[in-house]
Design an enzyme around this catalytic site. Structure first.
Site, PDB file in Angstrom:
ATOM      1  N   ASP A  49       0.842  -1.210   0.000  1.00  0.00           N
ATOM      2  CA  ASP A  49       0.000   0.000   0.000  1.00  0.00           C
ATOM      3  C   ASP A  49       0.876   1.259   0.000  1.00  0.00           C
ATOM      4  O   ASP A  49       1.731   1.421   0.872  1.00  0.00           O
ATOM      5  CB  ASP A  49      -0.885   0.057   1.242  1.00  0.00           C
ATOM      6  CG  ASP A  49      -1.960  -1.005   1.254  1.00  0.00           C
ATOM      7  OD1 ASP A  49      -1.829  -1.987   0.517  1.00  0.00           O
ATOM      8  OD2 ASP A  49      -2.916  -0.850   2.013  1.00  0.00           O
ATOM      9  N   GLU A 272     -11.803  -0.671   1.188  1.00  0.00           N
ATOM     10  CA  GLU A 272     -10.459  -0.330   1.655  1.00  0.00           C
ATOM     11  C   GLU A 272      -9.937   0.957   1.035  1.00  0.00           C
ATOM     12  O   GLU A 272     -10.236   1.306  -0.100  1.00  0.00           O
ATOM     13  CB  GLU A 272      -9.506  -1.466   1.308  1.00  0.00           C
ATOM     14  CG  GLU A 272     -10.023  -2.814   1.796  1.00  0.00           C
ATOM     15  CD  GLU A 272      -8.932  -3.712   2.289  1.00  0.00           C
ATOM     16  OE1 GLU A 272      -8.535  -3.546   3.451  1.00  0.00           O
ATOM     17  OE2 GLU A 272      -8.474  -4.564   1.507  1.00  0.00           O
TER      18      GLU A 272
HETATM   19  C1  FRU Z   1      -5.154  -3.075   1.831  1.00  0.00           C
HETATM   20  C2  FRU Z   1      -4.923  -3.255   3.315  1.00  0.00           C
HETATM   21  C3  FRU Z   1      -5.191  -1.966   4.033  1.00  0.00           C
HETATM   22  C4  FRU Z   1      -4.308  -2.087   5.238  1.00  0.00           C
HETATM   23  C5  FRU Z   1      -3.098  -2.807   4.679  1.00  0.00           C
HETATM   24  C6  FRU Z   1      -2.376  -3.696   5.636  1.00  0.00           C
HETATM   25  O1  FRU Z   1      -4.152  -3.528   1.022  1.00  0.00           O
HETATM   26  O2  FRU Z   1      -5.737  -4.288   3.807  1.00  0.00           O
HETATM   27  O3  FRU Z   1      -6.542  -1.794   4.325  1.00  0.00           O
HETATM   28  O4  FRU Z   1      -4.036  -0.826   5.751  1.00  0.00           O
HETATM   29  O5  FRU Z   1      -3.563  -3.574   3.601  1.00  0.00           O
HETATM   30  O6  FRU Z   1      -1.246  -4.263   5.051  1.00  0.00           O
END
Ligand code: FRU
Length: 427
Positions: A49, A272
């Protein structure tokens, strides 16, 4: 509760099962297959991310000719499935959006959580503010999944002493900004299905009203015995929402919860990394979601989903009627994830991370069954090619791509569109 920015009722806007029933892969929404870049600028690291450091108006900050990103990061010897447990925020900078230098860990050890998950970063008059997810508790001996929204202020951004690259330091002050209230936002103990979510804060300042907001991923409480989803207890476990908080005083370390903007009760458990991009009076709200977080009976994809409204507060309607804006091809359904879009002139540019290639398993757990060397070989852990998308009212279309991780600054022109995979590029 009302304030000078209060808008009409009817919130949250619902993403309904009948809208989501229309989800399908089409030429307009399927991204091209990704091949690894000839050389990986993030070699040595797994990054996933990612968010660009932006200014108040949402554009990418240009800092002495550099753009800066913050990424969830681990060393690339770590097995991909373990990355969420050890995630740390690192920053990278680039003079051209193609070559990336590794700045190092963003914080100096004072962050909340046993690890940090996604967020956003605001560059405001030389000051850097970072909003992030504190997962678990600092120093815990066993990993927990409590999620709180935290903020850090006091970061300073400067050109490195040797003139090459960017240095971020400063006297960071961290604070927990938001926790779920149990009314609009589900608490851990209320969760009935998969693990609850309360994470991924995204700074957005409304250019029409000047209101300053944080959007985040959450869940709507649905108590047992509720009549939601026609009383179906299984569907009720799917209760994702896009949460919202505001700062009345303008203090970026002082936020109050408001009602969610959108929810997907009976449809999907995880909306997300919500973020909004504003153009010509329209508010485009985007989220990433997974195939496996859709409720039974709905065939969704790992993809970028979007909604549009004439007001930040809605009502929102799904783009393309169903919500899907970009997804992976059917023969590489998990190749990319965690899409973030921003306007560059008339196009929406969308970055994401290159996750697994030639991996066609049904679930993310599938890859954990493979030998370790195979898991590492198949994991991208780097930025994917940037998608170029046209938004036209409620309709969207993928026009083509830029190179892996190419994030143009506002002043940079885009290259000519090329046709791809037998599809004609262009408007
Ligand atoms: C999306 C996610 C986010 C979280 C991160 C954790 O890719 O699930 O919501 O912050 O990955 O690695």
């Amino acid at each position: 509760m009302t304030n000078q920015f209060s808008h009409g009722g009817g919130r949250p806007s619902a993403w309904t099962r009948s809208q989501a029933a229309g989800l399908e892969r089409t030429d307009r929404t399927v991204a091209p297959i990704i091949y690894p870049a000839p050389s990986d600028p993030f070699d040595g690291w797994h990054i996933w991310d990612t968010w660009p450091v932006r200014t108040r108006d949402g554009t990418i900050a240009e800092i002495d000719g550099y753009r800066v990103i913050v990424s969830l990061t681990t060393e690339d010897t770590l097995l991909p499935g373990k990355r969420h447990d050890l995630a740390e925020l690192h920053y990278f900078y680039s003079p051209d959006g193609r070559r990336w230098g590794h700045g190092g860990p963003l914080f100096d050890g004072g962050a909340f959580g046993s690890r940090q998950w996604a967020g956003s970063a605001l560059y405001d008059d030389g000051d850097l503010y970072v909003f992030y997810t504190a997962s678990g508790s600092r120093g815990e001996s066993e990993l927990t999944y409590t999620q709180r929204i935290a903020g850090a202020e006091g970061g300073r951004v400067s050109v490195s002493p040797d003139g090459e690259g960017i240095t971020i330091d400063g006297d960071w002050r961290h604070e927990v900004l938001l926790e779920p209230d149990g009314r609009f936002y589900e608490r851990e103990g209320q969760s009935r299905g998969m693990i609850y979510t309360f994470r991924d804060p995204w700074f957005f300042e409304d250019p029409e009203t000047g209101e300053t907001t944080l959007l985040f991923e959450a869940n709507t409480p649905v108590p047992e015995g509720s009549d939601r989803c026609d009383g179906d207890p299984v569907q009720q476990e799917f209760n994702g929402s896009v949460g919202m908080a505001i700062t009345e005083s303008g203090d970026l370390m002082d936020w109050e919860l408001r009602e969610p903007l959108v929810d997907a009760v009976c449809v999907n458990q995880e909306l997300e990394r919500p973020h909004v991009a504003h153009k010509n009076g329209s508010y485009y709200l985007f989220v990433s979601s997974h195939r496996h977080t859709f409720a039974p009976g709905i065939e969704g994809f790992d993809g970028l989903y979007g909604f549009v409204a004439d007001d930040l507060y809605g009502p929102y309607r799904p783009l393309n009627g169903h919500g899907l804006v970009a997804t992976n091809p059917a023969n590489a359904p998990f190749q990319a994830y965690s899409w973030i879009g921003y306007f560059h002139r008339d196009e929406l540019l969308v970055t994401s991370f290159f996750n697994y290639y030639d991996y066609v398993g049904e679930s993310l757990d599938g890859i954990a069954q493979l030998p370790e060397s195979e898991q590492l070989r198949r994991f991208g852990g780097t930025l994917a090619p940037t998608l170029r998308i046209r938004l036209d009212g409620d309709r969207t279309r993928i026009l083509g791509t830029l190179d892996h991780g190419h994030l143009p600054l506002p002043s940079e022109p885009l290259p000519e569109l090329r046709s791809f995979e037998g599809r004609t590029a262009g408007y």
